[in-house]
Design a protein around this motif. Structure first.
Motif: not given
Length: 127
Positions: A17, A83-85, A90, A67, A64, A87
């Protein structure tokens, strides 16, 4: 006229994150709808998230949604992007943008609607 300064970018592993901040100066912050965009190398700038000037309306790109979370604090003249999870896809330079809105709940996905832009902050997600 508003000036925007992003911060909070960095390197994070997949699944991690980050919280981006966009601090505004000048202008009356509560009259501006805000957005986050990103641009990866060799790609066009794309919409990520937006919030109305009141913060009551938000919008997210499909990539997004669920997330990322956009929020704003008008007293602090700051907009956030949690911003979580994360990738690897991103990975990009993230830009904060603003446009002056007559309507309290208006948001926009098109970068052409935004009059003011920050310099960007780099987010790198390693696999």
């Amino acid at each position: 006229q508003v000036q925007l300064l992003e911060s909070g970018g960095g390197l994070v592993h997949t699944g991690g994150s980050l919280r981006l901040l966009c601090a505004a100066s000048g202008g009356t912050f509560s009259t501006y709808a805000m957005g986050w965009f990103r641009q990866a190398p060799g790609k066009e700038r794309e919409f990520v998230a937006a919030t109305s000037r009141s913060g009551g309306s938000t919008d997210y790109s499909d990539s997004v949604k669920g997330r990322f979370t956009i929020s704003r604090d008008n007293a602090k003249k700051t907009v956030y992007l949690q911003m979580n999870s994360l990738k690897p896809e991103d990975t990009a330079v993230y830009y904060c943008a603003a446009f002056e809105s007559w309507f309290a709940e208006r948001t926009h996905r098109s970068p052409n609607a935004y009059s003011y832009w920050g310099q960007g902050t780099l987010v790198t997600v390693s696999s």
